[in-house]
Design an enzyme around this catalytic site. Sequence first.
Site, mmCIF file in Angstrom:
data_model
loop_
_atom_site.group_PDB
_atom_site.id
_atom_site.type_symbol
_atom_site.label_atom_id
_atom_site.label_comp_id
_atom_site.label_asym_id
_atom_site.label_seq_id
_atom_site.Cartn_x
_atom_site.Cartn_y
_atom_site.Cartn_z
ATOM 1 N N ASP A 62 77.095 30.459 25.270
ATOM 2 C CA ASP A 62 77.411 30.082 26.652
ATOM 3 C C ASP A 62 76.257 30.392 27.601
ATOM 4 O OD1 ASP A 62 77.658 32.852 26.523
ATOM 5 O OD2 ASP A 62 79.812 32.866 26.819
ATOM 6 N N ASN A 128 90.224 40.027 28.906
ATOM 7 C CA ASN A 128 91.414 39.166 28.887
ATOM 8 C C ASN A 128 91.508 38.354 27.590
ATOM 9 O OD1 ASN A 128 89.388 37.291 29.202
ATOM 10 N ND2 ASN A 128 90.078 36.484 31.173
ATOM 11 N N HIS A 130 89.035 36.551 26.204
ATOM 12 C CA HIS A 130 88.210 35.346 26.082
ATOM 13 C C HIS A 130 87.128 35.519 25.016
ATOM 14 C CE1 HIS A 130 85.446 36.920 29.526
ATOM 15 N NE2 HIS A 130 84.642 36.776 28.497
ATOM 16 N N GLU A 135 88.365 30.914 28.632
ATOM 17 C CA GLU A 135 89.312 31.780 29.326
ATOM 18 C C GLU A 135 90.751 31.503 28.853
ATOM 19 O OE1 GLU A 135 88.276 34.189 30.958
ATOM 20 O OE2 GLU A 135 86.750 33.719 32.452
#
Length: 234
Positions: A62, A128, A130, A135
């Site tokens: 990313d 979280n 990811h 996400e």
Amino acid sequence: MKVVTVKNAQEGGKIAFTLLKEKMAQGIQTLGLATGSTPETFYQEIRQSDLDFSEMTSINLDEYVGLDQSSDQSYAYFMKQHLFDAKPFKMSYLPDGKATDLEAAAKDYDRIIAENPIDFQILGIGRNGHIGFNEPGTSFDKTTHVVDLAPSTIEANSRFFDSSDDVPKQAMSMGIASIMASKTIVLLAFGSEKADAIKGMVEGSVTEELPASVLQNHADVIVIVDEAAASKLA
Ligand code: GLP
């Protein structure tokens, strides 16, 4: 999913490095690479080694949208500092977060991944759950795409910026379908702030609400966690 618990990030980096070395001895061609604090010890082990990547290809997960590659918060800059300056590859790819046509750049990245199937993918995990910048709520079918970052991710990553206002609000990320196509996946997680995500990933149900849980469906995943990150596992 195989879970290996280690004492600390140093030991975790060493184990991931040993796994990589074994695969390289078997002739793998393409590495999938990750940024963030988590893989730093892994890259440190590589830098200190005699491994040679001059005939290999790397593909990063990313990149932030809008940051110049020379910006010291860009993932391109991170990779140069932590790996590529010391260990150049034949070809190294990161998503082009500065592209004027981001959709076209995402398609181009999918083509690069298709032409260079990933043999060994390193992953961290967000608090979280990811992976890459996929996400919670992202479809498991996604390939490379532009992501609106979750407020909690912006907050977590603000430690690398002067303030959370300076954190880009978007990123371009390899999708979950691309990550799942990697032959071997090594996920690293260190610290208590990752404990909930690790519990959900290993013991929870497979759900798009916790993207890393998809890894339960992959045939060759090794999870390397320190005791704090493993602390909520049964
Ligand atoms: C970042 C990256 C992920 C990384 C995760 C955890 O937002 N996009 O690839 O795995 O968040 O980062 P860290 O290792 O710094 O905790």
